[in-house]
Design a protein around this motif. Structure first.
Motif, PDB file in Angstrom:
ATOM      1  N   ILE A  45      52.708  30.851  72.465  1.00  0.00           N
ATOM      2  CA  ILE A  45      51.926  29.742  71.236  1.00  0.00           C
ATOM      3  C   ILE A  45      53.253  29.639  70.310  1.00  0.00           C
ATOM      4  CG2 ILE A  45      50.677  29.148  69.205  1.00  0.00           C
ATOM      5  CD1 ILE A  45      47.565  30.334  70.888  1.00  0.00           C
ATOM      6  N   TYR A  46      53.487  30.686  69.820  1.00  0.00           N
ATOM      7  CA  TYR A  46      54.580  31.131  68.899  1.00  0.00           C
ATOM      8  C   TYR A  46      56.059  30.036  70.077  1.00  0.00           C
ATOM      9  CZ  TYR A  46      58.054  33.424  65.384  1.00  0.00           C
ATOM     10  OH  TYR A  46      58.226  33.404  64.195  1.00  0.00           O
ATOM     11  N   LEU A  47      56.199  30.694  70.974  1.00  0.00           N
ATOM     12  CA  LEU A  47      57.339  29.617  71.901  1.00  0.00           C
ATOM     13  C   LEU A  47      57.177  28.588  71.591  1.00  0.00           C
ATOM     14  CD1 LEU A  47      59.213  30.011  73.616  1.00  0.00           C
ATOM     15  CD2 LEU A  47      57.959  29.281  75.344  1.00  0.00           C
ATOM     16  N   TYR A  48      56.052  27.490  72.214  1.00  0.00           N
ATOM     17  CA  TYR A  48      55.986  26.517  71.676  1.00  0.00           C
ATOM     18  C   TYR A  48      55.889  25.619  70.312  1.00  0.00           C
ATOM     19  CZ  TYR A  48      53.710  21.951  71.390  1.00  0.00           C
ATOM     20  OH  TYR A  48      53.262  20.620  70.541  1.00  0.00           O
ATOM     21  N   ALA A  49      55.741  27.035  68.901  1.00  0.00           N
ATOM     22  CA  ALA A  49      55.817  25.914  67.827  1.00  0.00           C
ATOM     23  C   ALA A  49      57.875  26.157  67.573  1.00  0.00           C
ATOM     24  CB  ALA A  49      55.104  27.291  66.988  1.00  0.00           C
ATOM     25  N   VAL A  50      57.955  26.956  68.096  1.00  0.00           N
ATOM     26  CA  VAL A  50      59.770  27.327  68.185  1.00  0.00           C
ATOM     27  C   VAL A  50      59.931  25.711  69.051  1.00  0.00           C
ATOM     28  CG1 VAL A  50      61.903  28.557  68.932  1.00  0.00           C
ATOM     29  CG2 VAL A  50      59.903  29.705  67.657  1.00  0.00           C
ATOM     30  N   VAL A  51      59.758  25.935  70.318  1.00  0.00           N
ATOM     31  CA  VAL A  51      59.789  24.838  70.980  1.00  0.00           C
ATOM     32  C   VAL A  51      59.795  22.757  70.135  1.00  0.00           C
ATOM     33  CG1 VAL A  51      60.393  23.200  72.967  1.00  0.00           C
ATOM     34  CG2 VAL A  51      60.415  26.001  72.737  1.00  0.00           C
ATOM     35  N   HIS A  52      58.778  22.827  69.623  1.00  0.00           N
ATOM     36  CA  HIS A  52      58.329  22.027  69.327  1.00  0.00           C
ATOM     37  C   HIS A  52      58.843  21.517  67.851  1.00  0.00           C
ATOM     38  CE1 HIS A  52      55.363  18.908  67.145  1.00  0.00           C
ATOM     39  NE2 HIS A  52      55.260  18.793  68.626  1.00  0.00           N
ATOM     40  N   SER A  53      59.359  22.413  67.487  1.00  0.00           N
ATOM     41  CA  SER A  53      59.595  22.294  66.118  1.00  0.00           C
ATOM     42  C   SER A  53      61.110  21.694  66.211  1.00  0.00           C
ATOM     43  CB  SER A  53      59.647  23.820  65.107  1.00  0.00           C
ATOM     44  OG  SER A  53      57.963  23.889  64.727  1.00  0.00           O
ATOM     45  N   TRP A  54      61.969  22.884  66.930  1.00  0.00           N
ATOM     46  CA  TRP A  54      63.129  22.806  67.211  1.00  0.00           C
ATOM     47  C   TRP A  54      63.017  20.642  67.330  1.00  0.00           C
ATOM     48  CZ3 TRP A  54      65.836  26.776  69.327  1.00  0.00           C
ATOM     49  CH2 TRP A  54      67.920  26.479  69.541  1.00  0.00           C
ATOM     50  N   ARG A  55      62.420  20.558  68.005  1.00  0.00           N
ATOM     51  CA  ARG A  55      62.733  19.173  68.425  1.00  0.00           C
ATOM     52  C   ARG A  55      62.370  17.892  67.276  1.00  0.00           C
ATOM     53  NH1 ARG A  55      61.347  17.146  73.542  1.00  0.00           N
ATOM     54  NH2 ARG A  55      61.763  15.672  73.435  1.00  0.00           N
ATOM     55  N   HIS A  56      60.836  18.691  67.293  1.00  0.00           N
ATOM     56  CA  HIS A  56      60.068  17.610  65.948  1.00  0.00           C
ATOM     57  C   HIS A  56      59.437  17.608  65.048  1.00  0.00           C
ATOM     58  CE1 HIS A  56      59.645  14.825  70.096  1.00  0.00           C
ATOM     59  NE2 HIS A  56      59.163  16.424  70.718  1.00  0.00           N
ATOM     60  N   GLY A  57      60.209  18.873  64.452  1.00  0.00           N
ATOM     61  CA  GLY A  57      59.724  19.777  63.322  1.00  0.00           C
ATOM     62  C   GLY A  57      60.148  18.397  61.707  1.00  0.00           C
ATOM     63  N   ARG A  58      59.480  18.893  60.726  1.00  0.00           N
ATOM     64  CA  ARG A  58      60.163  18.026  59.723  1.00  0.00           C
ATOM     65  C   ARG A  58      61.428  18.890  58.800  1.00  0.00           C
ATOM     66  NH1 ARG A  58      59.540  20.023  54.433  1.00  0.00           N
ATOM     67  NH2 ARG A  58      57.943  21.815  55.272  1.00  0.00           N
ATOM     68  N   ARG A  59      62.361  17.796  58.888  1.00  0.00           N
ATOM     69  CA  ARG A  59      63.518  17.865  58.185  1.00  0.00           C
ATOM     70  C   ARG A  59      63.707  18.951  56.805  1.00  0.00           C
ATOM     71  NH1 ARG A  59      67.490  16.354  61.865  1.00  0.00           N
ATOM     72  NH2 ARG A  59      66.968  14.207  62.761  1.00  0.00           N
ATOM     73  N   ALA A  60      64.418  19.905  57.371  1.00  0.00           N
ATOM     74  CA  ALA A  60      64.654  21.362  56.601  1.00  0.00           C
ATOM     75  C   ALA A  60      65.963  20.658  55.283  1.00  0.00           C
ATOM     76  CB  ALA A  60      65.111  22.607  56.781  1.00  0.00           C
ATOM     77  N   PRO A  61      65.120  21.271  53.995  1.00  0.00           N
ATOM     78  CA  PRO A  61      66.503  21.009  52.678  1.00  0.00           C
ATOM     79  C   PRO A  61      67.362  22.327  53.340  1.00  0.00           C
ATOM     80  CG  PRO A  61      64.259  21.552  51.976  1.00  0.00           C
ATOM     81  CD  PRO A  61      63.699  21.456  53.300  1.00  0.00           C
ATOM     82  N   GLY A  62      67.818  22.250  52.188  1.00  0.00           N
ATOM     83  CA  GLY A  62      69.091  23.438  52.779  1.00  0.00           C
ATOM     84  C   GLY A  62      68.918  24.705  52.093  1.00  0.00           C
ATOM     85  N   ASN A  63      67.877  24.708  51.014  1.00  0.00           N
ATOM     86  CA  ASN A  63      67.874  26.197  50.999  1.00  0.00           C
ATOM     87  C   ASN A  63      66.184  25.824  50.588  1.00  0.00           C
ATOM     88  OD1 ASN A  63      67.166  28.671  49.894  1.00  0.00           O
ATOM     89  ND2 ASN A  63      68.382  28.023  48.141  1.00  0.00           N
ATOM     90  N   PRO A  64      65.254  25.942  52.132  1.00  0.00           N
ATOM     91  CA  PRO A  64      63.513  25.844  51.464  1.00  0.00           C
ATOM     92  C   PRO A  64      63.419  26.742  50.732  1.00  0.00           C
ATOM     93  CG  PRO A  64      64.474  26.008  54.265  1.00  0.00           C
ATOM     94  CD  PRO A  64      65.697  25.782  53.132  1.00  0.00           C
ATOM     95  N   TRP A  65      63.879  28.264  50.525  1.00  0.00           N
ATOM     96  CA  TRP A  65      62.927  29.301  50.328  1.00  0.00           C
ATOM     97  C   TRP A  65      63.413  29.694  49.682  1.00  0.00           C
ATOM     98  CZ3 TRP A  65      59.776  29.185  54.283  1.00  0.00           C
ATOM     99  CH2 TRP A  65      60.380  29.090  55.968  1.00  0.00           C
ATOM    100  N   GLY A  66      64.625  29.029  48.649  1.00  0.00           N
ATOM    101  CA  GLY A  66      65.066  29.368  47.242  1.00  0.00           C
ATOM    102  C   GLY A  66      65.597  30.867  47.536  1.00  0.00           C
ATOM    103  N   ALA A  67      65.902  30.959  48.887  1.00  0.00           N
ATOM    104  CA  ALA A  67      66.658  32.029  48.681  1.00  0.00           C
ATOM    105  C   ALA A  67      68.642  31.937  48.227  1.00  0.00           C
ATOM    106  CB  ALA A  67      67.141  32.468  50.066  1.00  0.00           C
ATOM    107  N   LYS A  68      69.405  33.143  47.544  1.00  0.00           N
ATOM    108  CA  LYS A  68      70.203  33.444  47.162  1.00  0.00           C
ATOM    109  C   LYS A  68      71.069  33.274  47.770  1.00  0.00           C
ATOM    110  CE  LYS A  68      68.223  34.836  42.587  1.00  0.00           C
ATOM    111  NZ  LYS A  68      68.021  33.821  42.206  1.00  0.00           N
ATOM    112  N   THR A  69      70.992  34.249  49.049  1.00  0.00           N
ATOM    113  CA  THR A  69      72.560  34.601  49.927  1.00  0.00           C
ATOM    114  C   THR A  69      72.879  32.763  49.852  1.00  0.00           C
ATOM    115  OG1 THR A  69      70.586  34.832  51.683  1.00  0.00           O
ATOM    116  CG2 THR A  69      71.568  36.615  50.817  1.00  0.00           C
ATOM    117  N   LEU A  70      74.348  33.228  50.572  1.00  0.00           N
ATOM    118  CA  LEU A  70      75.403  32.308  50.720  1.00  0.00           C
ATOM    119  C   LEU A  70      75.145  31.481  51.649  1.00  0.00           C
ATOM    120  CD1 LEU A  70      78.982  33.850  50.104  1.00  0.00           C
ATOM    121  CD2 LEU A  70      77.977  32.395  48.920  1.00  0.00           C
TER     122      LEU A  70
END
Lengths: 226, 265, 200, 645
Positions: D561-586
């Protein structure tokens, strides 16, 4: 819905992959056929009157005879038991095994296996002569049954098969005249056991225990009591 | 141990100042979870591992079982503490949603007291483990003074064990029979690859090395049939390299060993 | 934010920085190789100390004397010295001296490889008899591997020196290969030292 | 030293012919051709000899690997260096995969981001194969007396499962994230040695077919630890195994040198060691440890290979060798190796926990000390694997001490995690689940490790299923869980898409539940005395094994299931913003997808990256504050020709 189908498909794919790999691997090494002991009559034993089963085996210096086919399979030069390595004997019976030993031999690396063990009254018959042990420097192979101690009855049988002399007369089939070894043991309840050779006959490998000594179907196999 | 965590700077206003620190969230609920976990884990640690290990057949094995129980008990508060904080963090400090939470949490960058206490406690635990282990490891004086041990030669060969009794006219056998309450010394070796000679219920385990003889000794103190297994992968039939050891009375042993075949050499 | 932006020109990386990187990397590679060599040395001494069933020395008792090993190590040290001489030359901008030094070093390495091959080809004991023979062969054999690798680097340096690729300001590759060369000499000495202990 | 860094006399030359467009296909073809040639020649010359089969197989496998590397273009750089015809800037750009689309993932591409993605796919593929073998193992052991596969096949499956998972877990964090994320995290434009970077990946690709060939040459009867002298006896599959390990050790050595150099020498201006993210510490210490540890493993394998092909006697007691020698060399690598696996994964969890707890890392110094302590001690604990070998009973006490000491720095890392969670605002997203799962699993793994470090208890547990369960709790429950978290955390940056959280959560927790069921069952049978690596067992252990097998199938389902989530999201997932987690690292401050050389303007660091909730700093903006200008054509080139300036 789409995710559900995808997940289901992935799970199915995984199951198919495991099943396929398992089937391929399981079939790659399964012994082709089982040799069943022939029951004929009964015999009186220390444990009373029991059915008497007979099993005939050969030990060949190569794999041209026996279960690997006339071409010798993938390792024609390996020593091999025959005609099969997957054996089956009845429970609560006297089993008499006759082995024609066509192979030369040498010294055991463990004298322990030069002694006949686990047979009825601790003897075996070599060419008609009852013996309790064989010269450990002139052993061809051994036939040694053992098992995981479990809920099944314990069974340990080990019989040394004397080596054929280098100058033994050659028969029509191209092999030297064999030693014929006969011994009997009594089986308990149903169970699964393994048997193997304990004479280091897998040439060229460390302690001579590689090759045919480490591959089922050559110098070892299974024994099913049931 | 938990109390030390209350010394973390409490810059966020908790309850009214009259309430002692340990009664305020998050200490009180974490303490609660901790107590519950301890209550659950302690009986587990006391009984389950030792029960699974089965009935011991030697004093040495009993020592091992009590060691396992003692270590389990010692680790109960450690595990309970870590898991209590973990569980509480899932329940009490959670923030759901697709947006990151505001950065309102206290920016703790460390707390010297907590760290020092943690280090000291783990060092003390470590020292306890070491001392306990060395104490169990120390050869028991009774075994040393009990006179001449029975010598048994154990030989591993792919994939069976064979046993020799040099003191009893070189008797040999495919399974082991030992007299009860008699110190035994095993001289273990191998004819080919590495095996490991393991008498499960007696806590005896030593590798059978080709070209070397290793020693192990034990005094079986219970009559019965126990298991010998090979504990080092040794090739095709490693799984089948198992046999039994039968502990019998001294008389039975004497008559049994008489009946065994002698070594050929 | 935790970072401030400065308008650093997206320009050339400083030579010194690059050199520092290469130097660290070569030292790490040498450390890895040293771990390998020390494993072989450990093998030698461990088997010698154990002398399992008296099987260290071959049955007919014939072994290799230590002298040849020290000669081979000596040639390796000489070649490292010659290389170093060339390297110091390019530091002063003398390209000819680099070419001369590295060529001499390369020739010495090839000569050393020849010596090592001759020694391995004329061993007094069979390879399958005794742990001593095995441990000796693997140490000497790995020195040969070292020499082959060094020869490859040496060919590169000679060739590039011939083409005039190095200057006083810019010869980091020469230095890096120089570090390796020194390590090969050190490990040759280590090998000679180890194989001087023959008996148990 | 044969790397790109400075093209010393690139001045004034015509741009050379482009590097030929070699790819994985030409690599395979070239490898097969050379392997065929090697096989033909060697079987003609050598097969009659004493060690014929082993020599032929070894030579064939080495020929394949060399041919593959030549065909994939890995040796172009060194050869041109030898000839004095250095790669031009244009060549370097082609090598880095500039404007090449998906094809660059199948080439010898030097861009660290491409290498990172390649590593990710490779390690997940290895997990797939290793996991499939694990399913077969558990199928065999469902009930006693099962004859699903023969003992011979079973032993091979066990060994292959072990080594595939070991290789997979060694590369799982420092490969994908150490390559893709780490250089951006420290503000660098690429790794220190981009070509070595690609080489380290393609070496593993050359090794994997060799490893899988083991199945077709009789397998290995030895487990992944390939103890001698059993390995002397093994069929030719063992030669494939040895060649694999030798290639893999070279690859890890190269990768370790590269990552270490990058992190030590290429951090952005102002990024002092106290401002360096903890993930960098974890990864660097792990790979640097590998630089020292893997050569010993390689030495053990080289000696074994010599035994098999030339008849040397290193491990043969009958001729003065010693089986203990192998055990020493193996475990001198073998124990540091578990920390090589564990530390980057642990560090990734330490890295992501502050982001989701919105708190600074609790005791940065403690975390660094913990990592350093583990690294330092890990070289002195190997002999606890040899407590019962009879090697030197007098040394059992000291090694018991060192082994138990290692629980102190490990405990410090646990404290850091707890302290970071303490009174935080934990944002319940998929990545942080790894923190919770790891705290659960790793405590069990750590405590059971303490039993095994105790010599008397080890006399009862050594070589039993208890050991198997213990190290799965640390390596799978700890490290692999950390990998799952790290993957969820950095997935948006690496792929430009968000990982499907709903499926990810379901898969993740099914894995965790199945995992605990499997290995708690295994603890039970281990305590009761079941040896490990057995193809069959007495009926006494039937219940525990059944539970384990059921648990294994649950893990398998969750992993799929995890594998499917990864593969599916890689192809069809929602576009990610540059910093979705609000993290501070470079790495979160550069745009997604990350441009070829990461930063148009190199950052300067003025504080560390854990300042959550400090100084009233505003909620981080999801978008990067610096807008990266498009890379001016040719500007990137200047990095490559520093020497000419």
């Amino acid at each position: 819905m789409r995710a559900f189908v995808g997940v289901a498909g992935t799970l199915l794919g995984g199951a198919v992959a495991v099943a396929l790999a398992g089937t391929v691997l399981a079939h790659a090494t399964t012994a082709p056929h089982q040799l069943r002991a022939q029951v004929s009559g009964t015999a009186s034993t220390p444990q009373g009157e029991l059915p008497h089963a007979f099993l005939e085996l050969d030990t060949w210096p190569d794999s041209m005879a026996g279960e690997h086919g006339p071409s010798g399979g993938s390792h024609p030069d390996w020593v091999s038991y025959g005609p099969a390595s997957s054996l089956s004997v009845p429970a609560h019976s006297l089993v008499t095994v006759t082995i024609r030993q066509y192979d030369t031999g040498g010294e055991l690396n463990n004298d322990f296996f030069g002694t006949v063990r686990g047979t009825v009254d601790g003897t075996a018959t070599v060419d008609g002569r009852a013996v309790t042990q064989v010269d450990p420097t002139e052993v061809g192979h051994t036939f040694t049954i053992h098992a995981i101690p479990s809920s099944q009855d314990p069974l340990f049988v080990s019989v040394p098969l004397p080596a054929v002399a280098d100058d033994a007369p050659v028969l029509d089939n191209g092999y030297p005249a064999p030693h014929v070894i006969t011994f009997s043991f009594i089986t308990g309840g149903p169970g699964s056991y393994v048997w193997q050779c304990e004479y280091p006959c897998g040439d060229g490998t460390y302690a001579n225990f590689g090759g045919p000594m480490s591959a089922q179907g050559y110098m070892e196999g299974t024994l099913t009591v049931g | 141990m938990t109390d030390t965590l209350t010394t973390a700077p409490a810059d966020a206003p908790g309850g009214p100042p009259t309430v002692p620190a340990w009664k305020r969230a998050p200490i009180a609920p974490i303490l609660g979870i901790f107590v519950v976990l301890c209550a659950l884990l302690t009986p587990f640690a006391l009984f389950v591992p030792a029960h699974l290990m089965g009935d011991a057949a030697s004093a040495h094995m009993r020592g091992i079982e009590s060691t396992v129980t003692a270590f389990s008990l010692a680790s109960v508060p450690v595990a309970a503490l870590v898991w209590a904080v973990t569980i509480y963090s899932i329940i009490g400090w959670r923030h759901r949603g697709s947006e990151p939470p505001a950065e309102e949490a206290p920016p703790l960058r460390g707390n010297t007291v907590v760290q020092v206490v943690w280090l000291v406690l783990s060092s003390v635990l470590c020292l306890f483990l070491l001392i306990w282990g060395l104490a169990v490891l120390r050869p028991t004086p009774s075994a040393a003074s009990a006179g001449q041990p029975l010598m048994v030669e154990v030989t591993g060969q792919q994939w069976t064990w064979s046993f020799g009794y040099p003191d009893n006219g070189n008797a040999t056998a495919d399974r082991l029979v030992l007299p009860v309450n008699q110190p035994v010394q095993f001289r273990v070796t191998s004819k080919d690859v590495i095996h490991s000679f393991w008498i499960v219920q007696m806590g005896v385990k030593v590798d059978a090395n080709p070209g070397e003889t290793t020693l192990a000794s034990v005094t079986p103190d219970r009559i019965g049939t126990f298991d010998i297994r090979c504990a080092e992968l040794c090739g095709l039939y490693h799984a089948y390299m198992q046999t039994t050891v039968q502990v019998v009375s001294a008389d039975q042993f004497a008559s049994w060993v008489q009946a065994q075949p002698r070594a050929t050499s | 934010m935790s970072t401030a932006t400065v308008t650093l020109t997206h320009g050339p990386e400083e030579l010194g920085e690059v050199r520092g990187r290469q130097r660290l990397a070569v030292l790490l590679l040498i450390a890895a190789d040293a771990a390998f060599v020390l494993s072989l040395v450990f093998t030698y001494f461990y088997l010698r100390a154990l002398d399992t069933e008296g099987g260290w020395i071959p049955q007919d008792g014939r072994t290799v004397g230590p002298t040849a090993g020290w000669v081979i190590a000596g040639v390796a040290v000489l070649s490292a010295v010659a290389y170093r001489w060339g390297e110091l030359g390019i530091r002063g901008g003398r390209r000819g001296r680099l070419l001369a030094g590295s060529s001499a070093a390369l020739l010495l390495v090839l000569a050393d490889a020849a010596l090592q091959t001759i020694q391995l080809g004329n061993l007094p004991m069979p390879t399958t008899d005794g742990a001593y023979a095995s441990s000796f062969i693997v140490l000497a054999g790995y020195h040969l591997v070292h020499l082959v690798m060094t020869a490859v680097f040496g060919i590169g340096i000679c060739n590039r020196a011939r083409l005039g690729r190095f200057s006083a300001a810019n010869h980091s590759h020469v230095e890096m290969v120089g570090l390796w060369w020194i390590w090969v000499a050190v490990s040759a000495l280590l090998t000679a030292f180890t194989t001087s202990f023959v008996g148990t | 030293m044969v790397d790109t860094a400075v093209a010393e006399t690139a001045i004034g030359r015509e741009p050379r012919r482009r590097v030929p467009r070699l790819n994985v296909l030409t690599g395979v073809v070239c490898g097969l051709i050379l392997a065929g040639a090697g096989w033909g020649v060697s079987s003609w010359l050598l097969s009659a000899g004493d060690y014929g089969a082993d020599r032929v197989v070894s030579i064939t496998m080495v020929c394949w690997a060399v041919g593959f590397l030549v065909g994939v273009g890995a040796l172009a750089g060194p050869i041109r260096w030898l000839l004095g015809r250095d790669l031009s800037v244009a060549d370097e750009h082609v090598l880095a995969g500039k404007d090449q689309g998906v094809g660059r993932y199948f080439r010898f591409t030097t861009d660290h981001k491409v290498v990172g993605v390649q590593y990710l796919v490779l390690s997940m593929t290895l997990f797939g194969v290793g996991g499939l073998l694990a399913m077969l193992i558990r199928t065999q052991l469902i009930r006693p007396g099962a004859r699903f596969v023969s003992p011979q096949t079973y032993n091979t499956i066990v060994g292959m499962h072990g080594i595939i998972m070991i290789i997979g877990t060694i590369i799982m964090v420092s490969g994908p994230f150490g390559n893709f994320i780490l250089p951006i995290m420290i503000g660098a434009r690429d790794m220190a040695f981009p070509r070595l970077n690609a080489l380290s990946f393609w070496l593993i690709c050359a090794a994997v077919p060799v490893l899988l060939a083991t199945f077709f040459f009789g397998g290995i009867p030895t487990g992944w630890s390939v103890y001698a002298p059993l390995s002397d006896q093994a069929p030719a599959g063992m030669d494939c195994f040895l060649i694999t390990i030798i290639i893999f050790a070279i690859s890890s050595g190269i990768a370790g040198v590269n990552i270490t150099t990058t992190a030590v020498k290429m951090r952005a201006r102002g990024m002092t060691w106290t401002r360096t993210p903890i993930f960098v510490f974890g990864t660097v210490s792990s790979v640097a440890l590998g630089v020292i540890a893997f050569p010993m493993f390689m030495a053990a394998m080289v000696l074994e290979g010599l035994n098999r092909t030339t008849g040397t006697v290193f491990y043969d007691a009958a001729h003065g060798g010693s089986a203990w020698l192998y055990a020493h060399l193996f475990w001198l690598m073998g124990h540091p190796e578990v920390y090589v696996i564990l530390l980057p994964a642990f560090a990734a969890v330490l890295e992501l926990t502050p982001v989701f707890a919105r708190k600074p890392l609790f005791s940065f110094l403690g975390a660094v000390t913990g990592i350093a302590g583990i690294i330092g001690l890990s070289m002195f604990v190997w002999a606890h694997h040899m407590f019962i070998s009879g090697w030197a009973p007098a040394l059992d006490g000291p090694f018991m001490l060192t082994t138990e000491l290692i629980s102190i720095p490990t405990g410090l890392l646990i404290l850091v995690l707890l302290g970071t969670l303490w009174r935080g605002t934990v944002w319940m997203r998929l990545p942080v689940m790894a923190t919770f799962a790891m705290l659960w699993n790793f405590i069990i793994g750590g405590i059971t490790g303490i039993y095994l470090s105790d010599v008397p208890v080890d006399q009862a547990m050594h070589g039993s299923m208890f050991v198997t369960a213990h190290f799965h709790f640390t390596l799978m429950g700890g490290a692999l869980t950390g990998f799952a978290g790290a993957l969820a955390y950095w997935f948006p940056k690496m792929t430009g898409r968000m990982l499907d959280e709903r499926l990810g959560m379901i898969g993740f927790w099914i894995i965790q539940i199945g995992f605990n069921v499997t290995f708690l069952g295994m603890f039970a049978v281990g305590l009761a005395g079941q040896p490990r690596r057995v193809a069959d067992y007495p009926s006494l252990f039937a219940t525990g094994n059944l539970v384990s097998s059921i648990g294994a199938y649950i893990i398998g389902s969750g992993a799929l299931i995890y594998l499917y989530a990864v593969v599916h999201s890689w192809r069809h997932g929602r576009r990610a913003p540059g910093n979705p987690w609000g993290a501070k690292t470079l790495e979160w401050q550069v745009p997604t997808p990350v441009p070829l050389e990461n930063f148009t303007v190199l950052p300067v660091v003025t504080s560390d990256f854990y300042g959550y909730g400090e100084g009233g700093s505003a909620a981080p903006t999801p978008a990067p504050r610096r807008i990266a200008a498009p890379v001016p054509s040719g500007a990137a080139a200047t990095t490559q020709e520093g020497g000419t300036a």
